[in-house]
Enzyme design. Structure first.
Site, PDB file in Angstrom:
ATOM      1  N   GLU A 256       6.526 -57.648 -62.958  1.00  0.00           N
ATOM      2  CA  GLU A 256       5.298 -56.859 -63.052  1.00  0.00           C
ATOM      3  C   GLU A 256       5.510 -55.894 -64.207  1.00  0.00           C
ATOM      4  OE1 GLU A 256       2.826 -54.503 -63.544  1.00  0.00           O
ATOM      5  OE2 GLU A 256       3.644 -53.304 -61.911  1.00  0.00           O
ATOM      6  N   CYS A 291       0.736 -48.611 -64.542  1.00  0.00           N
ATOM      7  CA  CYS A 291       0.633 -49.914 -65.207  1.00  0.00           C
ATOM      8  C   CYS A 291      -0.805 -50.337 -65.452  1.00  0.00           C
ATOM      9  CB  CYS A 291       1.339 -50.982 -64.375  1.00  0.00           C
ATOM     10  SG  CYS A 291       3.108 -50.705 -64.178  1.00  0.00           S
TER      11      CYS A 291
END
Length: 482
Positions: A256, A291
């Site tokens: 990720e 993110c």
């Protein structure tokens, strides 16, 4: 498990094979706002890592043998203890991570929810299925069944920006799947993971089921390369993540890796306070160190001028400030070098013709919320993940062109689309090169049970409890001839 070494500084152990251990070597952890030394955590060396890996491998059979009710009991114990520690954990995130108070409290709630979802998954997820084999005359006398079994020992590497919840997204599914693990927390925020380990040590997990090891990067490389691990789960930068995958050998890898997420605003959107509050929250909360932070704001040409005027007016009221205050949205960046890196990107962009509509000032680790316009697409601040309180305002002329503009990014984590048109919603879902399309909200939206992850440089695989559990298991087939 901590010991006070003066009025404010603590020494905390790491965890090797479920046990608290002090190694005599220390990693210093600083208050991200004041810069003062806050704690020292035990630091692992190569021998500690080897002991932890061997213990995890030896624990594989016992972990795999855990019954659903046993796993659920362990996970629910954690849920209960985290609830008891709400205030302590919130304060820890404020100090260790520089996270604004309200955001810190929200992360603690997500930690609790993540373990609860994992506990629920243990009893609700199917552990197997029938496999019809009589699809040809030759196989008419055969029946098949498939069960899901733990993959074995796994290595986990968690990031600094959500040191409780993103660590939970690795630990909770590992327990639910029946996999022993060795976890390296981010060196900037290791205490949160150690608090989770402290609670895990209270449970009936088999010996060797978990180790949580703050350690230097040179020692941690074994978590990537050692073939005794059957899976590596990493959350962090794209450069580091893809390098790890190249060196990971035969193990499965889930990554990720973040992005530079976009939100697109169609002219049928009501430009009310709630919209601007969401966009500002998505772009600047936790100093943009998320993110799926809103880095690109694409606005239709018909409403661009009005949108810009209202956004700037709202943003003028927000300043980077002390994260312990309930009114703070933008706290400190994680360290001075990251703030300086972002300032260099901004200065370079300004020299290349970028217009700074607001912000741009840096004072230590406090970077004022910044809004840019006319940014050259070749610049780092456009192409890369800013991971700071900077957003870029862009204009587009039609919906399809706006979708194309989003897709020019080398990242593809999530995107937000504001529109009331169903056909445009479906077009975005069909054509956006991202892992998740969020309609009438910002790309920063996440619920802890949804499949979360990206494409292109944003990573590989999906987080979200049920999806992570499946990554940590493999299918084993049984065939019976009647």
């Amino acid at each position: 498990m901590s010991e006070t070494i003066d009025d404010t500084v603590f020494e905390l152990p790491l965890y090797v094979a479920n046990k608290a251990v002090k190694t005599g070597k220390w990693l210093e952890v600083y208050d991200k706002f004041s810069g003062q030394l806050y704690a020292k955590v035990a630091l692992a060396d190569a021998k500690t890592l080897e002991k932890s890996i061997s213990a995890a491998v030896n624990a594989e059979k016992e972990m795999a043998a855990l019954k659903p009710f046993q796993k659920q009991k362990i996970l629910l114990h954690c849920v209960g203890r985290f609830k008891e520690l709400r205030e302590e954990l919130t304060q820890l995130l404020i100090v260790e991570g520089g996270k604004p108070k309200l955001a810190a409290a929200a992360e603690v709630e997500r930690l609790i929810n993540t373990f609860q979802i994992a506990a629920d998954a243990v009893s609700t997820m199917s552990n197997g299925h029938l496999m019809p084999l009589a699809v040809t005359a030759a196989a008419s006398a055969y029946r098949g069944m498939v069960q899901h079994v733990p993959i074995g020992a796994i290595s986990l590497i968690s990031p600094f920006n959500f040191p409780l919840n993103l660590t939970a997204h690795k630990i909770a599914p590992a327990i639910a799947a029946g996999c022993p693990f060795v976890l390296k927390p981010a060196s900037l925020t290791p205490i949160s993971a150690l608090k989770i380990a402290e609670i895990l040590a209270e449970t009936d997990l088999p010996k060797g089921a978990f180790s949580v090891l703050p350690c230097p990067r040179e020692h941690a490389d074994v978590l990537v390369t050692d073939d005794r691990f059957k899976l590596l789960s990493f959350t962090g930068s794209d450069q580091v993540g893809w390098d790890m995958k190249a060196r990971a050998g035969r193990k499965k890898v889930t990554l990720e890796l973040g992005g530079n997420a976009a939100v697109l605003i169609e002219p049928d959107t009501e430009l009310n306070d709630a919209l601007f509050d969401r966009v500002i929250s998505g772009a600047y909360s936790h100093a943009g160190q998320v993110c799926i932070s809103v880095q690109r704001i694409l606005v239709h040409a018909d409403i661009y001028t009005e949108f810009k005027k209202k956004l700037v007016a709202k943003l003028k009221k927000i300043r980077a400030a002390d994260p312990s205050l309930e009114t703070t949205i933008v706290g400190p960046m994680i360290k001075a070098s990251e703030a300086l890196r972002l300032k260099k990107w901004l200065d370079k962009a300004e020299k290349k013709g970028t217009k700074i509509l607001l912000g741009g000032a840096l004072s230590g680790v406090l970077f004022e919320p910044t809004l840019l316009e006319n940014v050259d697409e070749s610049l780092e601040i456009y192409q890369n993940e800013a991971f700071g309180p900077v957003a870029i305002l862009e204009k587009y002329k039609n919906f399809e062109k706006g979708i194309e503009m989003i897709n020019t990014s080398r990242f593809g984590l999530q995107a937000g689309i504001y529109t009331q048109n169903l056909n445009k919603m479906l077009y975005a879902w069909d054509h956006l090169e991202v892992g998740g399309v969020i309609i009438n909200d910002i790309p920063t939206f996440r619920v802890d049970n949804m499949p979360y992850g990206g494409v292109k440089d944003s990573g590989l695989g999906r987080e979200g409890i049920q999806f992570a559990i499946r990554d940590m298991q493999e299918e084993r087939l049984l065939v019976i001839k009647q």
